[in-house]
Design a protein around this motif. Structure first.
Motif, PDB file in Angstrom:
ATOM      1  N   GLU A   9       0.833  -1.209   0.000  1.00  0.00           N
ATOM      2  CA  GLU A   9       0.000   0.000   0.000  1.00  0.00           C
ATOM      3  C   GLU A   9       0.860   1.248   0.000  1.00  0.00           C
ATOM      4  OE1 GLU A   9      -1.900   3.498   1.410  1.00  0.00           O
ATOM      5  OE2 GLU A   9      -0.444   2.376   2.635  1.00  0.00           O
ATOM      6  N   ASP A  10       1.909   1.238   0.791  1.00  0.00           N
ATOM      7  CA  ASP A  10       2.799   2.399   0.871  1.00  0.00           C
ATOM      8  C   ASP A  10       3.461   2.666  -0.474  1.00  0.00           C
ATOM      9  OD1 ASP A  10       4.024   4.440   2.519  1.00  0.00           O
ATOM     10  OD2 ASP A  10       5.883   3.299   2.342  1.00  0.00           O
ATOM     11  N   LEU A  11       3.862   1.620  -1.171  1.00  0.00           N
ATOM     12  CA  LEU A  11       4.465   1.757  -2.494  1.00  0.00           C
ATOM     13  C   LEU A  11       3.455   2.237  -3.528  1.00  0.00           C
ATOM     14  CD1 LEU A  11       6.560  -1.528  -2.510  1.00  0.00           C
ATOM     15  CD2 LEU A  11       7.505   0.737  -2.938  1.00  0.00           C
ATOM     16  N   TYR A  12       2.287   1.623  -3.530  1.00  0.00           N
ATOM     17  CA  TYR A  12       1.294   1.900  -4.571  1.00  0.00           C
ATOM     18  C   TYR A  12       0.726   3.304  -4.436  1.00  0.00           C
ATOM     19  CZ  TYR A  12      -2.029   0.300  -8.141  1.00  0.00           C
ATOM     20  OH  TYR A  12      -2.716   0.118  -9.309  1.00  0.00           O
ATOM     21  N   SER A  13       0.594   3.798  -3.203  1.00  0.00           N
ATOM     22  CA  SER A  13       0.001   5.114  -2.977  1.00  0.00           C
ATOM     23  C   SER A  13       1.026   6.239  -3.064  1.00  0.00           C
ATOM     24  CB  SER A  13      -0.685   5.169  -1.605  1.00  0.00           C
ATOM     25  OG  SER A  13       0.267   5.031  -0.557  1.00  0.00           O
ATOM     26  N   GLY A  14       2.281   5.895  -3.321  1.00  0.00           N
ATOM     27  CA  GLY A  14       3.323   6.897  -3.415  1.00  0.00           C
ATOM     28  C   GLY A  14       3.505   7.411  -4.836  1.00  0.00           C
ATOM     29  N   ASN A  15       4.752   7.651  -5.234  1.00  0.00           N
ATOM     30  CA  ASN A  15       5.036   8.196  -6.561  1.00  0.00           C
ATOM     31  C   ASN A  15       4.459   7.348  -7.689  1.00  0.00           C
ATOM     32  OD1 ASN A  15       6.417  10.337  -5.446  1.00  0.00           O
ATOM     33  ND2 ASN A  15       8.439   9.421  -5.712  1.00  0.00           N
ATOM     34  N   PHE A  16       4.396   6.042  -7.465  1.00  0.00           N
ATOM     35  CA  PHE A  16       3.877   5.142  -8.489  1.00  0.00           C
ATOM     36  C   PHE A  16       2.467   5.518  -8.919  1.00  0.00           C
ATOM     37  CE2 PHE A  16       1.401   1.380  -9.640  1.00  0.00           C
ATOM     38  CZ  PHE A  16       2.165   0.846 -10.663  1.00  0.00           C
ATOM     39  N   PHE A  17       1.663   5.988  -7.971  1.00  0.00           N
ATOM     40  CA  PHE A  17       0.250   6.240  -8.270  1.00  0.00           C
ATOM     41  C   PHE A  17       0.077   7.432  -9.207  1.00  0.00           C
ATOM     42  CE2 PHE A  17      -4.213   7.024  -7.703  1.00  0.00           C
ATOM     43  CZ  PHE A  17      -4.738   5.772  -7.428  1.00  0.00           C
ATOM     44  N   ALA A  18       0.851   8.473  -9.032  1.00  0.00           N
ATOM     45  CA  ALA A  18       0.684   9.683  -9.840  1.00  0.00           C
ATOM     46  C   ALA A  18       1.459   9.640 -11.152  1.00  0.00           C
ATOM     47  CB  ALA A  18       1.122  10.908  -9.031  1.00  0.00           C
ATOM     48  N   TYR A  19       2.498   8.824 -11.214  1.00  0.00           N
ATOM     49  CA  TYR A  19       3.408   8.825 -12.349  1.00  0.00           C
ATOM     50  C   TYR A  19       2.734   8.676 -13.711  1.00  0.00           C
ATOM     51  CZ  TYR A  19       6.814   6.533 -15.506  1.00  0.00           C
ATOM     52  OH  TYR A  19       7.561   6.143 -16.583  1.00  0.00           O
ATOM     53  N   PRO A  20       1.877   7.671 -13.954  1.00  0.00           N
ATOM     54  CA  PRO A  20       1.337   7.486 -15.308  1.00  0.00           C
ATOM     55  C   PRO A  20       0.473   8.650 -15.780  1.00  0.00           C
ATOM     56  CG  PRO A  20       1.009   5.515 -13.968  1.00  0.00           C
ATOM     57  CD  PRO A  20       1.424   6.610 -13.036  1.00  0.00           C
ATOM     58  N   ASP A  21      -0.281   9.272 -14.887  1.00  0.00           N
ATOM     59  CA  ASP A  21      -1.134  10.386 -15.278  1.00  0.00           C
ATOM     60  C   ASP A  21      -0.335  11.669 -15.466  1.00  0.00           C
ATOM     61  OD1 ASP A  21      -4.127   9.570 -15.239  1.00  0.00           O
ATOM     62  OD2 ASP A  21      -3.313   8.625 -13.452  1.00  0.00           O
ATOM     63  N   LEU A  22       0.681  11.875 -14.631  1.00  0.00           N
ATOM     64  CA  LEU A  22       1.513  13.072 -14.749  1.00  0.00           C
ATOM     65  C   LEU A  22       2.341  13.029 -16.027  1.00  0.00           C
ATOM     66  CD1 LEU A  22       2.470  15.705 -13.323  1.00  0.00           C
ATOM     67  CD2 LEU A  22       4.317  14.335 -12.346  1.00  0.00           C
ATOM     68  N   ALA A  23       3.005  11.899 -16.269  1.00  0.00           N
ATOM     69  CA  ALA A  23       3.828  11.775 -17.467  1.00  0.00           C
ATOM     70  C   ALA A  23       2.978  11.715 -18.732  1.00  0.00           C
ATOM     71  CB  ALA A  23       4.712  10.530 -17.370  1.00  0.00           C
ATOM     72  N   SER A  53      -7.031   6.395  15.343  1.00  0.00           N
ATOM     73  CA  SER A  53      -7.589   6.618  14.005  1.00  0.00           C
ATOM     74  C   SER A  53      -6.741   7.523  13.126  1.00  0.00           C
ATOM     75  CB  SER A  53      -9.023   7.187  14.084  1.00  0.00           C
ATOM     76  OG  SER A  53      -9.890   6.247  14.681  1.00  0.00           O
ATOM     77  N   ASP A  54      -5.560   7.905  13.598  1.00  0.00           N
ATOM     78  CA  ASP A  54      -4.645   8.652  12.741  1.00  0.00           C
ATOM     79  C   ASP A  54      -4.035   7.704  11.711  1.00  0.00           C
ATOM     80  OD1 ASP A  54      -5.077  10.983  14.093  1.00  0.00           O
ATOM     81  OD2 ASP A  54      -3.316  10.783  15.388  1.00  0.00           O
ATOM     82  N   LEU A  55      -3.856   8.209  10.498  1.00  0.00           N
ATOM     83  CA  LEU A  55      -3.262   7.390   9.458  1.00  0.00           C
ATOM     84  C   LEU A  55      -1.798   7.112   9.762  1.00  0.00           C
ATOM     85  CD1 LEU A  55      -4.761   9.094   6.275  1.00  0.00           C
ATOM     86  CD2 LEU A  55      -5.298   6.816   7.121  1.00  0.00           C
ATOM     87  N   VAL A  56      -1.398   5.859   9.543  1.00  0.00           N
ATOM     88  CA  VAL A  56      -0.008   5.486   9.717  1.00  0.00           C
ATOM     89  C   VAL A  56       0.805   5.908   8.499  1.00  0.00           C
ATOM     90  CG1 VAL A  56       1.577   3.534  10.004  1.00  0.00           C
ATOM     91  CG2 VAL A  56      -0.579   3.588  11.256  1.00  0.00           C
ATOM     92  N   SER A  57       0.192   5.910   7.327  1.00  0.00           N
ATOM     93  CA  SER A  57       0.884   6.329   6.113  1.00  0.00           C
ATOM     94  C   SER A  57       0.029   7.343   5.372  1.00  0.00           C
ATOM     95  CB  SER A  57       1.166   5.122   5.209  1.00  0.00           C
ATOM     96  OG  SER A  57      -0.030   4.631   4.641  1.00  0.00           O
ATOM     97  N   SER A  58       0.635   8.061   4.435  1.00  0.00           N
ATOM     98  CA  SER A  58      -0.105   9.017   3.624  1.00  0.00           C
ATOM     99  C   SER A  58      -0.950   8.278   2.602  1.00  0.00           C
ATOM    100  CB  SER A  58       0.859   9.968   2.915  1.00  0.00           C
ATOM    101  OG  SER A  58       1.713   9.247   2.045  1.00  0.00           O
ATOM    102  N   THR A  59      -1.880   8.977   1.983  1.00  0.00           N
ATOM    103  CA  THR A  59      -2.737   8.375   0.975  1.00  0.00           C
ATOM    104  C   THR A  59      -2.609   9.167  -0.314  1.00  0.00           C
ATOM    105  OG1 THR A  59      -4.711   9.725   1.391  1.00  0.00           O
ATOM    106  CG2 THR A  59      -4.362   7.814   2.824  1.00  0.00           C
ATOM    107  N   VAL A  60      -3.262   8.661  -1.364  1.00  0.00           N
ATOM    108  CA  VAL A  60      -3.192   9.332  -2.656  1.00  0.00           C
ATOM    109  C   VAL A  60      -3.890  10.688  -2.629  1.00  0.00           C
ATOM    110  CG1 VAL A  60      -2.938   7.215  -3.964  1.00  0.00           C
ATOM    111  CG2 VAL A  60      -5.228   8.077  -3.471  1.00  0.00           C
ATOM    112  N   ALA A  61      -4.690  10.932  -1.592  1.00  0.00           N
ATOM    113  CA  ALA A  61      -5.318  12.251  -1.459  1.00  0.00           C
ATOM    114  C   ALA A  61      -4.271  13.355  -1.369  1.00  0.00           C
ATOM    115  CB  ALA A  61      -6.229  12.285  -0.225  1.00  0.00           C
ATOM    116  N   THR A  62      -3.064  13.001  -0.952  1.00  0.00           N
ATOM    117  CA  THR A  62      -1.983  13.986  -0.861  1.00  0.00           C
ATOM    118  C   THR A  62      -1.783  14.712  -2.187  1.00  0.00           C
ATOM    119  OG1 THR A  62      -0.868  12.604   0.777  1.00  0.00           O
ATOM    120  CG2 THR A  62       0.461  14.283  -0.320  1.00  0.00           C
ATOM    121  N   TYR A  63      -1.972  14.012  -3.286  1.00  0.00           N
ATOM    122  CA  TYR A  63      -1.765  14.599  -4.609  1.00  0.00           C
ATOM    123  C   TYR A  63      -2.953  15.429  -5.080  1.00  0.00           C
ATOM    124  CZ  TYR A  63       2.003  11.153  -4.997  1.00  0.00           C
ATOM    125  OH  TYR A  63       3.136  10.402  -4.793  1.00  0.00           O
ATOM    126  N   TYR A  64      -4.163  14.989  -4.759  1.00  0.00           N
ATOM    127  CA  TYR A  64      -5.352  15.502  -5.436  1.00  0.00           C
ATOM    128  C   TYR A  64      -6.356  16.230  -4.543  1.00  0.00           C
ATOM    129  CZ  TYR A  64      -3.719  12.033  -8.854  1.00  0.00           C
ATOM    130  OH  TYR A  64      -2.961  11.315  -9.733  1.00  0.00           O
TER     131      TYR A  64
END
Length: 494
Positions: A53-67, A295-306
């Motif tokens: 989840e940490d990998l998928y929600s990181g740079n990998f998630f935004a890369y295809p749409d940004l590029a 209930s605090d998130l342990v990791s960031s989510t894709v919402a960080t981008y959008y």
């Protein structure tokens, strides 16, 4: 408190794994202790999901749409450069198509992916030795670990291997496929070619399908972990990228027919995406961001981008923008939605002040509703299966079947059916762009059908377009990995 302690253990488990081919994995005794009980194996499996989840929600998630060109940058919100539209975030080299091996934006993704794969290999290797688990429990744990391993390798393959038909018989370089624990200074694996890499991914997914039971290894929603349905869905995605049209059709069709999941309705499409912190009803697989006991998130989510957030104050109440992410939808993307397409309403339209040479002007920005409110990381939903059906059938000249699948998605979006088309592949490509935007597909879709990147609107890079074929459709293998692996060959052009 127990849940909080669980996540501390989980995070330590992940953090205890070392860089791929850099330092040896943890001591054998600690691994033996970890897998001495079913509970320990479950913690390891939870750790593998956490890392994925940490990998998928990181740079990998935004890369295809940004590029690819689905994304534009938003104006700077504060500081001396307020209102200026500038390149921001962690993917600046990738956006400019000038990533380099020494300081790649994806170095962490590469190393951490193989760390996660090493975790899955431990689980697969030790599951059969669990003294307090039934055969069914052992098989289920292995099945989920195999599905994760195949999924992680596939994501690496999309980033580092050119599209399948880039060379005859896909003999160009793919990835290192790690089906055993790799130790730095001892193991020096070479990259498989793309054909072999894909075959090994398919093998993992199909092996997982042969081992699944009816009971998940971990407690939680059945869409949060790999099972028969989600594994077949990922297999359909892999098969499409592999140009294995028959496997793509059979896998996607099986999900549609037997998953029990239905497409969101036309009437509910927008409201489904607007639900706070909940997946849409047609979700097949969603990686849930873990939370601590408070209930605090342990990791960031894709919402960080959008994500865009608002404050309401005053009497009468007035709503003002509080914060917003770096990314909004590009004009190229927005212009693809017809006036009657309901998906045009799936954006939060916000006027923001933009600084120009003539002062400030107001300009509308379109923030996707798909990734607001720290929802989970969406991996797969049913719409994709219909679009896979459409493309794979079209490739096999089953045009009527392909049109029927394509029209299922079009009709749900309030668009008229296509009775015939002179270029069905272009119609499917455009429909995938509209329906699956901001879901990790666009650049790979462009490459799969050998199109070029065109980012004319909103592009602020020195290089907005990228003609296919081009070395920059893939990223460089991080130099740190090449330095410690005498058999590693760099991607061409880097």
């Amino acid at each position: 408190m127990k849940k909080y302690i669980f996540y501390i253990i989980l995070c330590l488990l992940v953090a205890g794994c070392n860089d791929f081919l850099d330092i040896e994995p943890r001591e054998e005794t600690s691994i033996t202790e970890q897998f001495s009980t079913l509970a320990g194996a479950k913690i390891a499996l939870a750790g593998a999901y956490y890392k994925t989840e940490d990998l998928y929600s990181g740079n990998f998630f935004a890369y295809p749409d940004l590029a690819g060109g689905n994304i534009c940058f938003t104006p700077t919100q504060n500081g001396s450069n307020i209102g200026i539209i500038s390149k921001r975030g962690q993917l600046l080299n990738i956006y400019d198509f000038n990533d380099d091996a020494f300081s790649s934006n994806f170095t962490g993704f590469y190393n951490d992916s193989y760390n996660a794969i090493n975790n899955t290999n431990n689980i697969i290797n030790y599951a059969d030795r669990l003294p307090d688990a039934t055969d069914q429990q052992k098989n289920q744990i292995k099945a989920e670990a195999l599905a994760l391993r195949g999924f992680l390798h596939f994501n690496l393959l999309q980033v580092y291997g050119q599209t399948y038909n880039f060379s005859a018989n896909a003999t160009h370089k793919g990835i290192v496929f790690a089906d055993k624990i790799l130790k730095g200074g001892i193991d020096f694996p070479a990259r498989q070619n793309v054909a072999t890499s894909y075959n090994l991914v398919v093998k993992d997914l199909q092996m997982a399908l042969s081992l699944f039971s009816q009971t998940a290894a971990l407690a939680g929603s059945n869409t949060s972990y790999f099972n028969v349905v989600s594994t077949k869905a990922i297999l359909a995605r892999v098969a499409l990228q592999k140009n294995d049209w028959q496997l793509a059709v059979s896998s996607a069709s099986a999900v549609i027919a037997s998953s029990g999941i239905e497409l969101m309705s036309t009437a509910n499409y927008i409201s489904e995406w607007e639900k706070p912190n909940l997946p849409v009803s047609e979700v097949i697989f969603e990686l849930t961001a873990p939370k601590a006991s408070n209930s605090d998130l342990v990791s960031s989510t894709v919402a960080t981008y959008y994500e865009i957030t608002f404050l309401t104050s005053g009497n009468p109440p007035v709503r003002t923008v509080s914060t917003y992410g770096n990314y909004a939808a590009s004009a190229n993307l927005i212009n693809l939605f017809a006036a009657n397409d309901i998906r045009k309403n799936n954006f939060i339209i916000q006027s923001l002040r933009v600084k120009t040479t003539n002062g400030f002007v107001n300009r509308n920005f379109y923030f996707t509703k798909k990734h607001q409110d720290n929802a989970g990381t969406l991996v797969c939903r049913l719409s994709e299966m219909y679009l896979i059906q459409a493309e794979a059938n079209a490739r096999m000249n089953n045009t009527a079947v392909a049109l029927n699948a394509l029209n299922t998605v079009r009709n749900r979006s309030n668009l008229n059916s296509l009775a015939n088309t002179t270029d069905i592949f272009e119609e499917i490509f455009l429909e995938r762009r509209r329906e699956m935007c901001f879901e990790t597909f666009f650049l790979y879709d462009i490459a799969r059908i050998n199109k070029s990147v065109s980012r004319s609107d909103d592009c602020i890079s020195a290089l907005c377009n990228l003609n296919f074929p081009n070395n920059r459709f893939v990223l460089p293998i991080p130099r740190s990995s090449i330095n410690v692996n005498e058999n590693m060959i760099q991607n061409e052009g880097y």
